[in-house]
Structure formats: C-alpha cells, structure tokens
Enzyme design. Structure first.
Site, PDB file in Angstrom:
ATOM      1  NE  ARG A   1     -43.759 -18.913 -23.500  1.00  0.00           N
ATOM      2  CZ  ARG A   1     -44.054 -20.103 -23.990  1.00  0.00           C
ATOM      3  NH1 ARG A   1     -43.100 -20.859 -24.512  1.00  0.00           N
ATOM      4  NH2 ARG A   1     -45.295 -20.555 -23.978  1.00  0.00           N
TER       5      ARG A   1
ATOM      6  CB  SER B   1     -54.420 -24.206 -23.358  1.00  0.00           C
ATOM      7  OG  SER B   1     -53.278 -23.652 -23.977  1.00  0.00           O
TER       8      SER B   1
END
Length: 415
Positions: free
Chosen positions: A106, A189
């Site tokens: 990230r 997911s």
C-alpha cells in the site's frame, strides 16, 4: 460527499484513481465522473499480481479516459527492493504469523498516486478500499504523510451503493462491462502481488469452517507436493538475498524464483484470524510461498552472523515494527527509526544458507559465512586446546545467582 475534515472549498477538478480495471474500481471511475464532474486519471501498478494489465488500459479508454491520463507502471523491482526486502530484514510477522503481503504494497501505491497527482496538477486521489478494512487507513495515512494538502476520496465511505446488487445496477445503467462470473456474488475477495495472495469473505467468513481447496491459488496442496525433498542455497549480503544456487539475480527475480520453489512444494499457506486496526476480527487465507522460504533462510544466516544481544533486541522490536506496517505507518518517523536500527543490525548478515523444501515445509539444513561468529573451537565437546576455561563459569554463575540468593534469604526471613 467529501468529509468535512478533508473537504476543499470546491469539488476536485482532477482525481487520480488507483485503478485495477475490475468491476469495483470501474464503478468508482464512473461514479467520480458523474458525482464530481471531474477529470479522472487512472493509475494501475504492476506489483507482480500475475495478471495481464493491458485490459485495464483498454477498459479505461473505453470509459473515456484520455490515453495520456492512463498510467500503467511495472513497479516490481522497486516493490521488492525498497519495501519487501527492508521488511524482511526485520523478520516482520504481524501477530506472530502474517508476513504482511497486502500491508507492504500500500505505501508504494500511495506514493505513486501522490506523485502522479503532482505531475498532472490533480487536487485529489481516490482508492477502492472499503470502510471496514485496513487498506483505507494504509492508503490515506501514506498519502497524507507525503502530501498533507492532498484530498482523498473514498467512495465506499460516501456513496449509497452498499450492496452487490446496487453496484451491478449502477454498472448496467452506465454500460460498464460486467464479467459473467460477477453477476452473482464472488465466492471470495482476492488481493495479490509478487509477495503473496490474500483471500477473504464469503466462503471464508466462518472461521470454524475449513477453507475450500479452490481458495488456494499459488501453492499445490502439501500432500500433493513432490515426495522427494529439494535443496537450494540462498546467498545473502547485508541481510538481503542476492543469489540462488550461485546465480545472482535482481530482487524481483529472486522473489519470483522463490515463489516457484514454494508453489511446487506447497510452502507458505496460512489460515489466520487477525485483529484489524479498525477494531474487528477478520479471517484470511494467505499464501506467501517465496516469502516463507526467505524468512526462514534469513533467520538462518542471522543465527551465525548476529551477536546475541543485537539479535534478541531486534526480536523485541519486531512486533512493534510489524504493527506499524500493518496499521499503515510506513511513512512515519517511528518506522524509519526502527528501520535504521534494523538495517544497522544487518551489517554482517552476509553468507549462504542451504534450505530443504519438502511437503509444505522450508527448513534450514546448513549455513556458512566469512562473517560468522560461530566458533567450533569454543563450542566443541572434544578437546578445545584451551580456547575456553570451564572453571570461569563458576564465578559467572555465582555473580548472577547473588540477587536470587538474597531474595530467597529475605523470603525465608520474613515468613
């Protein structure tokens, strides 16, 4: 709309969107255009997720994004060199198990979002993280650390498209292509990069139930792995791997090779219930094949090249370091302080480790180094030719026992 604590005086004119090309971020792209009437710039990072990224370019063009506003960048080498390897110098594991594969990606994505925003004169960035997870925190803390004036738009915290049905309806109304398998709810997911895959949701939401075999994508089942073990040698220099079996490789190539070894032997599977930074518990299935081999190998070379005091102190610092990464504080002074100490500790972590790979396990079976602190002359059970005087241990024990003796005497006296 934009929350009051980050809202500009007027709606943003240009927004850089972290764009995967998938359904959710395609919906976000259109939503930004319709909700804000702004120009959207897309950024798609190749972090080694293992899928073709050119379709993302074509989809963005189809949705009206100018070619000069579409950024697709191969960041694999930077990702491994500047983020993954520094993290592995610390042997970082969140809650003692998780190798932080999503967390470490990230800050790099956020860094490029902010840089691209500056290049285009954009006044906002946007991401597709939900309001329940850690990624929203990671993306935004990194963005604000790099540009305190940037505006972050998080559609999942703003729009009313709170269900899969509403998302699909919005897609159909706006002529956003929907893959056949997305018309129902996805089974789970997935997040992926060169370090790992992460699977969450749906069939995995009950932590009492075993994860179905089809969830695992990067590793064969350990029971189906080869019946013959494989041995490899990993060479390190100052804490970072630089070669496998004597062949020097770039950081991303090394991790790619280790991933293949791990895949073949079913190494690196983890079924974890973790404590999210936002407060809830979540269950995830992680596969980190190359990273699992690398962690054990790195600890193996540290075992002969690092002083006990430095190694034990580093092990005490590791949980804090891992927590900072997990919570999104890569670009923080405390992480940088810890990194400086960790990097200093790796000055002599140079040498070679032999690993045995077999049925889901990666095990150190040999290690050697010119920087080794291991002294066979001192440790041998045979004649040491005076290298170590065993009688010295008596005084050592007596001095260390003194305070324990005094405590015992006091306790006996006051009974």
């Amino acid at each position: 709309m934009i929350s009051s604590n980050t809202a500009p005086q007027s709606a943003p004119k240009k927004v850089v969107l972290a764009y995967s090309g998938g359904l959710d971020t395609s919906i976000i792209l259109k939503w930004l255009q319709t909700e804000y009437g702004c120009e959207v710039i897309t950024f798609t990072a190749d972090l080694g997720q293992g899928e073709e990224l050119e379709p993302a370019r074509k989809k963005a063009e189809m949705m009206g994004i100018k070619p000069e506003n579409i950024h697709i960048e191969d960041l694999r080498e930077e990702f491994v060199r500047d983020y993954v390897f520094p993290m592995f110098r610390a042997n970082a594991q969140y809650e003692g198990l998780y190798l932080l594969g999503t967390s470490i990606a990230r800050p790099l994505i956020s860094k490029r979002l902010v840089e691209i925003a500056a290049e285009h004169g954009a006044d906002a960035v946007s991401h597709g993280a939900t309001g329940k997870g850690n990624d929203q925190v990671r993306f935004e803390l990194a963005a604000y650390a790099l540009n305190p004036e940037i505006v972050v738009i998080a559609p999942w915290r703003e729009w009313d498209l709170g269900s899969r049905t509403k998302l699909l309806d919005f897609a159909e109304k706006n002529q956003i292509p929907i893959a056949k398998d997305k018309r129902g709810e996805a089974p789970f997911s997935v997040d992926a990069n060169l370090l790992h895959t992460s699977s969450e949701g749906k069939v995995l939401e009950d932590p009492a139930e075993d994860a179905p075999d089809y969830v695992y994508q990067r590793t064969v089942h350990p029971e189906d792995a080869p019946d013959t073990p494989e041995f490899i040698e990993i060479e390190f220099e100052k804490g970072d791997p630089i070669a496998i079996n004597g062949e020097k490789m770039s950081p991303a190539t090394i991790l790619t090779e280790l991933n293949e070894y791990g895949r073949k032997h079913g190494i690196g599977r983890l079924d974890l219930v973790e404590g999210r930074y936002v407060g809830m518990k979540s269950r995830g299935i992680y596969e980190t094949p190359g990273g699992t081999i690398l962690l054990d190998a790195h600890r193996g070379i540290e075992s002969i090249t690092m002083d006990r005091g430095a190694m034990h102190l580093k092990d005490e610092l590791m949980p804090k370091y891992a927590e900072l990464l997990y919570n999104g504080y890569w670009f923080s002074p405390e992480r940088e302080m810890l990194q400086a100490a960790i990097d200093l500790s790796q000055e002599h972590v140079t040498g070679t480790v032999r690993m045995k790979l077999y049925k889901g396990l990666a095990r150190v079976v040999g290690r050697w180094s010119d920087h080794s602190l291991y002294s066979e002359e001192h440790v041998t059970f045979e004649e040491d030719m005076g290298a170590y005087d065993q009688t010295d241990a008596a005084g050592f024990i007596q001095l260390n026992a003194l305070r324990l003796k005094l405590i015992a005497m006091r306790n006996k006296r006051v009974k």
